[in-house]
Design a protein around this motif. Structure first.
Motif, mmCIF file in Angstrom:
data_model
loop_
_atom_site.group_PDB
_atom_site.id
_atom_site.type_symbol
_atom_site.label_atom_id
_atom_site.label_comp_id
_atom_site.label_asym_id
_atom_site.label_seq_id
_atom_site.Cartn_x
_atom_site.Cartn_y
_atom_site.Cartn_z
ATOM 1 N N GLU A 1 -17.731 25.115 5.672
ATOM 2 C CA GLU A 1 -16.268 25.227 5.670
ATOM 3 C C GLU A 1 -15.703 23.879 5.250
ATOM 4 N N ASP A 2 -14.581 23.898 4.564
ATOM 5 C CA ASP A 2 -13.923 22.638 4.250
ATOM 6 C C ASP A 2 -13.150 22.181 5.475
ATOM 7 N N PHE A 3 -13.244 20.873 5.725
ATOM 8 C CA PHE A 3 -12.576 20.321 6.888
ATOM 9 C C PHE A 3 -11.704 19.159 6.422
ATOM 10 N N LYS A 4 -10.414 19.235 6.704
ATOM 11 C CA LYS A 4 -9.505 18.184 6.220
ATOM 12 C C LYS A 4 -9.454 17.023 7.210
ATOM 13 N N ALA A 5 -10.099 15.927 6.853
ATOM 14 C CA ALA A 5 -10.092 14.749 7.732
ATOM 15 C C ALA A 5 -8.773 14.001 7.583
ATOM 16 N N VAL A 6 -8.205 14.034 6.384
ATOM 17 C CA VAL A 6 -6.871 13.469 6.149
ATOM 18 C C VAL A 6 -6.071 14.551 5.441
ATOM 19 N N ASP A 7 -4.884 14.851 6.003
ATOM 20 C CA ASP A 7 -4.173 16.040 5.551
ATOM 21 C C ASP A 7 -2.745 15.692 5.106
ATOM 22 N N LYS A 8 -2.578 15.533 3.811
ATOM 23 C CA LYS A 8 -1.247 15.302 3.210
ATOM 24 C C LYS A 8 -0.497 14.153 3.880
ATOM 25 N N ILE A 9 -1.114 13.000 3.884
ATOM 26 C CA ILE A 9 -0.462 11.843 4.509
ATOM 27 C C ILE A 9 0.309 11.044 3.468
ATOM 28 N N SER A 10 1.540 10.709 3.807
ATOM 29 C CA SER A 10 2.342 9.809 2.981
ATOM 30 C C SER A 10 2.777 8.642 3.861
ATOM 31 N N LEU A 11 2.617 7.453 3.333
ATOM 32 C CA LEU A 11 2.897 6.266 4.136
ATOM 33 C C LEU A 11 3.080 5.065 3.220
ATOM 34 N N SER A 12 4.100 4.262 3.494
ATOM 35 C CA SER A 12 4.264 3.011 2.740
ATOM 36 C C SER A 12 4.038 1.850 3.677
ATOM 37 N N ILE A 13 3.198 0.921 3.254
ATOM 38 C CA ILE A 13 2.933 -0.267 4.071
ATOM 39 C C ILE A 13 3.493 -1.467 3.303
ATOM 40 N N TYR A 14 4.306 -2.261 4.024
ATOM 41 C CA TYR A 14 5.040 -3.334 3.357
ATOM 42 C C TYR A 14 4.351 -4.686 3.530
ATOM 43 N N LYS A 15 4.630 -5.556 2.606
ATOM 44 C CA LYS A 15 4.040 -6.900 2.611
ATOM 45 C C LYS A 15 4.344 -7.603 3.934
ATOM 46 N N GLY A 16 3.296 -8.157 4.544
ATOM 47 C CA GLY A 16 3.473 -8.938 5.765
ATOM 48 C C GLY A 16 3.458 -8.124 7.047
ATOM 49 N N ILE B 1 0.876 -1.177 0.000
ATOM 50 C CA ILE B 1 0.000 0.000 0.000
ATOM 51 C C ILE B 1 0.912 1.226 0.000
ATOM 52 N N SER B 2 0.723 2.047 -1.011
ATOM 53 C CA SER B 2 1.546 3.240 -1.055
ATOM 54 C C SER B 2 0.620 4.460 -1.034
ATOM 55 N N ILE B 3 0.775 5.256 -0.011
ATOM 56 C CA ILE B 3 -0.082 6.434 0.173
ATOM 57 C C ILE B 3 0.818 7.648 -0.035
ATOM 58 N N ASP B 4 0.501 8.429 -1.037
ATOM 59 C CA ASP B 4 1.410 9.496 -1.421
ATOM 60 C C ASP B 4 0.726 10.860 -1.331
ATOM 61 N N ASN B 5 1.050 11.580 -0.264
ATOM 62 C CA ASN B 5 0.573 12.957 -0.089
ATOM 63 C C ASN B 5 -0.950 13.081 -0.248
ATOM 64 N N VAL B 6 -1.658 12.208 0.468
ATOM 65 C CA VAL B 6 -3.116 12.107 0.287
ATOM 66 C C VAL B 6 -3.880 13.032 1.235
ATOM 67 N N SER B 7 -4.865 13.724 0.686
ATOM 68 C CA SER B 7 -5.752 14.564 1.500
ATOM 69 C C SER B 7 -7.201 14.252 1.171
ATOM 70 N N LYS B 8 -8.048 14.369 2.192
ATOM 71 C CA LYS B 8 -9.493 14.218 1.971
ATOM 72 C C LYS B 8 -10.202 15.248 2.823
ATOM 73 N N LYS B 9 -11.038 16.059 2.185
ATOM 74 C CA LYS B 9 -11.776 17.038 2.985
ATOM 75 C C LYS B 9 -13.274 16.775 2.915
ATOM 76 N N PHE B 10 -13.965 17.216 3.957
ATOM 77 C CA PHE B 10 -15.424 17.137 4.010
ATOM 78 C C PHE B 10 -15.955 18.533 4.232
ATOM 79 N N LYS B 11 -17.223 18.700 3.854
ATOM 80 C CA LYS B 11 -17.853 20.008 4.094
ATOM 81 C C LYS B 11 -18.497 20.002 5.476
#
Ligand code: ATP
Length: 424
Positions: free
Chosen positions: A39-54, A7-17
């Motif tokens: 107002e926009d609300f950032k529930a996930v804010d520029k997250i980068s994360l690598s998850i490795y097998k196992g 799983i490769s998460i690269d600079n991910v953001s998600k906002k809700f109203k």
């Protein structure tokens, strides 16, 4: 371990109203009685994360910090506003369990439709059917429409499907709320088997015991961002310290509100003790204890303190009839009302003879060694013959929060060692 990234998460953001004043009724909408401002609300804010097998990864953090949103982004229940997520491998998620169930279909029929969503062929499902039914413990209810199921039965079926489709990546959100204790135990055994077979697991839970037990890596999130990541004990320790601080902050706010209401005429602890008539205050009153405060390391009046930090108990007194000698004392009681610590100026060989008419005594504790819990404070002044001048049993309650999970009342510095060689 750092092998293949699954799983490769690269600079991910998600906002809700977040709507400030959303119109709720038709009338409000038509007459524009409320604005549609948001107002926009950032529930996930520029997250980068690598998850490795196992790897088994736990996401922790307090309510609303974005853990579930991140899981939903991984499983594509939601899509990011920015950034990219790449997942390689068959993924099964234990979130929004049973979302695909049809209420009029039987449990058995739903197994087929649901498992096919996870990518299993009819033949594969045929082969797994008995295992899924047995795991769900639904017995003959499996041929009843799922709309007749209790919520627990419904969840058990959904869980059984999701966990029995042999995923390479398993995404779990708070499974501890599924089923009874035995069912949960079974789920954990199954998860353990996955782990041993080299599956990748991403889990969200508030159960820190589980986190400690199963994680290879822990990610602590706050306000949509990663605060810390690393080995379980290291991250859990920082998180627990942070949560203890938050707990004490909350207690402080409640306490300050209480003090404010006292100012408005609500009876104080002190007055309550005097007037309650329940025998918690006695003495000749020739010397009065007029106020007692607990101060934290910042010198702020409080009723909640963090273990291993500095605490001061301040006792204000007023002398009506001077005495030959004064002995001031304090006592801590646990919630079972057992005395766990007591001290006074006589024990510490401090002779108090010629005191000012009004004054304040301080009892300093440079590092409070109590474990988490609710404690009661006794305060007293007696004369040299130990005749009570003013004695308060349970003057006030105070809370201690500690990261030490030992049992009892006191933290004791310790270590365990094992001596094998030469042991008889
Ligand atoms: N569909 C949505 N629409 C609007 N706001 C949302 C939506 N989903 C989540 N949120 C908001 O995003 C924030 C993060 O929510 P999320 O469910 O990811 O938190 P969490 O860390 O999993 O919390 P918990 O521990 O309580 O489950 C919260 O403030 C929540 O109210």
């Amino acid at each position: 371990m750092k092998s293949e990234t699954v799983i490769s998460i690269d600079n991910v953001s998600k906002k809700f109203k977040i709507y400030k004043d959303k119109p709720l009724t038709m009338k409000e909408k038509l007459l524009r009685l409320r604005s549609n401002d948001y107002e926009d609300f950032k529930a996930v804010d520029k997250i980068s994360l690598s998850i490795y097998k196992g790897e088994t990864i736990s996401l922790i953090g307090h309510n609303g910090c974005g853990k579930s949103t991140l899981l939903k982004l991984i499983t594509k229940i939601l899509y990011p506003d920015d950034g990219a997520i790449k997942v390689s491998g068959r993924i099964s998620s234990l979130i929004e369990l049973g979302a695909g169930f049809h209420p009029d279909f039987t449990g058995r029929e739903n197994i087929y439709t649901n498992a096919s969503i996870f990518g299993l062929s009819k033949k594969e499902i045929d082969n797994k059917l008995d295992e899924i039914i047995a795991f769900s413990e639904l017995g003959h209810f499996i041929d009843n429409p799922v709309r007749t199921y209790s919520s627990g039965m419904y969840m058990r079926l959904a869980f059984s499907v999701a966990i029995n489709v042999d995923p390479e990546i398993l995404i779990i959100d708070e499974i501890l709320s599924v089923g009874d204790e035995n069912f949960q135990k079974k789920c954990f055994e199954k998860i353990d088997k996955f782990k041993k077979n080299g599956a990748t697991i991403v889990i969200v839970t508030h159960d820190l015991g589980t986190v400690e037990k199963i994680s290879d890596r822990v990610i602590w999130m706050n306000a949509g961002k990663i605060v810390e990541e690393g080995k379980a004990d290291q991250v859990l320790n920082s998180y627990k310290q942070h949560m203890n601080g938050k707990f004490v902050e909350q207690k402080q706010i409640e306490y300050e509100t209480l003090i404010d209401s006292e100012k408005e005429g609500v009876t104080s602890f002190h007055e309550a003790a005097v007037h309650s008539g329940d025998g918690n205050n006695w003495g000749s009153k020739e010397v009065l204890i007029t106020d007692v405060r607990i101060l934290n390391k910042n010198g702020t009046k409080t009723n909640a303190v963090i273990a291993q930090e500095n605490m001061i108990i301040e006792i204000d007194y007023a002398i009506d009839k001077p005495q030959k000698e004064y002995i001031f004392g304090i006592g801590f009681y646990n919630s079972d009302l057992s005395l766990i610590y007591g001290n006074n100026t006589e024990i510490d060989k401090i002779k108090l003879e010629d005191l000012e008419r009004n004054g304040t005594l301080q009892f300093h504790v440079p590092s409070l060694n109590l474990l988490s819990g609710l404690y009661k404070l006794n305060v007293a002044v007696v004369d040299e013959t130990h005749r009570a001048l003013d004695f308060y049993k349970y003057y006030m309650d105070f809370t201690v929060v500690s990261t030490d999970k030992s049992i009892g009342s006191f933290s004791i510095q310790h270590s365990w060692t094992i001596k094998n060689e030469g042991a008889k």
